[in-house]
Design a protein around this motif. Structure first.
Motif, mmCIF file in Angstrom:
data_model
loop_
_atom_site.group_PDB
_atom_site.id
_atom_site.type_symbol
_atom_site.label_atom_id
_atom_site.label_comp_id
_atom_site.label_asym_id
_atom_site.label_seq_id
_atom_site.Cartn_x
_atom_site.Cartn_y
_atom_site.Cartn_z
ATOM 1 N N TRP A 71 0.844 -1.202 0.000
ATOM 2 C CA TRP A 71 0.000 0.000 0.000
ATOM 3 C C TRP A 71 0.880 1.252 0.000
ATOM 4 O O TRP A 71 0.635 2.196 -0.756
ATOM 5 N N ARG A 74 2.329 2.193 -3.244
ATOM 6 C CA ARG A 74 1.409 2.817 -4.203
ATOM 7 C C ARG A 74 0.970 4.210 -3.782
ATOM 8 O O ARG A 74 0.786 5.095 -4.620
ATOM 9 N N LYS A 75 0.780 4.423 -2.475
ATOM 10 C CA LYS A 75 0.089 5.621 -1.999
ATOM 11 C C LYS A 75 0.997 6.670 -1.346
ATOM 12 O O LYS A 75 0.603 7.833 -1.237
ATOM 13 N N ALA A 76 2.136 6.286 -0.880
ATOM 14 C CA ALA A 76 2.996 7.228 -0.157
ATOM 15 C C ALA A 76 3.684 8.189 -1.124
ATOM 16 O O ALA A 76 3.724 7.944 -2.340
ATOM 17 N N ARG A 81 7.824 5.730 -1.195
ATOM 18 C CA ARG A 81 7.531 4.550 -2.025
ATOM 19 C C ARG A 81 8.806 3.750 -2.266
ATOM 20 O O ARG A 81 8.796 2.519 -2.229
ATOM 21 N N SER A 134 -5.912 -1.837 4.406
ATOM 22 C CA SER A 134 -6.633 -0.558 4.494
ATOM 23 C C SER A 134 -5.856 0.375 5.426
ATOM 24 O O SER A 134 -6.346 0.765 6.483
ATOM 25 N N ARG A 136 -4.944 3.477 5.223
ATOM 26 C CA ARG A 136 -5.481 4.812 5.465
ATOM 27 C C ARG A 136 -6.520 4.783 6.579
ATOM 28 O O ARG A 136 -6.569 5.706 7.403
ATOM 29 N N LEU A 195 2.088 9.545 7.744
ATOM 30 C CA LEU A 195 0.659 9.222 7.717
ATOM 31 C C LEU A 195 -0.090 9.596 8.988
ATOM 32 O O LEU A 195 -1.248 10.039 8.915
#
Length: 292
Positions: A71, A74-76, A81, A134, A136, A195
């Motif tokens: 995750w 892909r998202k950081a 990443r 999940s 986030r 995060l």
């Protein structure tokens, strides 16, 4: 580098008086019953717990940790990443070491599976997949990962401190694993610093409570898997099978064993976790689990 001895087998290892893991890392050794066991019985329990120790590490790295790192990959932000991808590569390498040792020692149980002694319910596995996939919604998995990595660093140091009498393959593996742990801890801190502040206050508070519950329910006292190791051990010793309830009671009584409890989450081995948690009021409840 081959960690395994070419002529090693499960049968020959069982006959050797080589511990797989330092006794201070085995729950049963903290019970009054342990002193009354024969040398062979103590050795076999230690060896089974050593196999479980490897299984547990693979579970942390692949079932819990890998979805989180995927995750992040892909998202950081871009720099994180790259950190996540490097982290994944190292964890995959570690898993290959642990898996190879399990299969070398006991190919019957580990030829097609990494889990023989680790007991996880379907509900627990579903919950793990949900939270790890999940991030986030459940950023607490990053705290869980940081705590696990700091404990792994601590465990590796214990192996080195108690190297006399340990199986050389287990010691070599832990030395290799130990070398990468500081880098993993550094990355976990970076992920959290990105995060956690970006998470709404209400969700941080919710996650802190979930983390506290998960640690107490699954990672504090030896319940499901800890007892599963003891049951597998009892099955190998007919003279002990009639004492199953006695051993179960002894394991359950560890919840009141202050000496044992102090070994689980001592504050001294969690410096980065405690320093970072100290910046966030909602994380103060973790101190209830940590010991001096």
């Amino acid at each position: 580098m081959n960690l395994l001895l070419p002529d090693a087998s499960f049968a020959t290892i069982s006959k050797r008086s080589a511990l797989f893991v330092p006794e201070v890392l085995t729950p049963l050794s903290f019970t009054p019953l342990y002193a009354g066991l024969s040398e062979a019985q103590r050795l076999r329990y230690n060896q089974l717990h050593g196999l479980y120790f490897l299984e547990q590490t693979i579970f942390f790295e692949q079932i819990m940790g890998r979805p989180v790192l995927e995750w992040l990959g892909r998202k950081a932000p871009l720099a994180l990443r790259h950190e996540a991808k490097a982290f994944m590569e190292e964890e995959d390498a570690h898993t290959s070491w642990f898996r190879s040792l399990l299969r070398e020692i006991d190919p019957v149980h580990y030829a097609r599976s990494d889990s023989h002694l680790l007991v996880t319910s379907t509900a627990a596995r579903l919950m793990t997949r949900l939270m790890s996939g999940s991030v986030r919604l459940f950023p607490m998995v990053l705290w869980l990962q940081l705590i696990a990595e700091e404990r792994a660093l601590h465990f590796g140091r214990i192996f080195v401190e108690h190297e006399d009498g340990l199986d050389p393959r287990f010691l070599a593996l832990q030395r290799r694993h130990l070398a990468d742990e500081p880098g993993h801890i550094r990355r976990d801190v970076l992920f959290l610093k990105w995060l956690w502040p970006a998470t709404p206050v209400w969700l941080r508070r919710f996650n802190a409570r979930v983390l506290y519950w998960v640690l107490r329910e699954f990672f504090l006292l030896p319940k499901r898997s800890g007892w599963g190791v003891v049951q597998a051990w009892l099955d190998e010793f007919p003279e002990l099978r009639g004492r199953r309830r006695e051993f179960h009671r002894a394991m359950t009584d560890l919840r009141d064993n202050e000496f044992f409890l102090r070994t689980l989450y001592p504050r001294a081995i969690l410096p980065r976790t405690r320093a970072l948690a100290g910046c966030w009021p909602e994380m103060a409840l973790l101190e209830r689990l940590f010991t001096d």
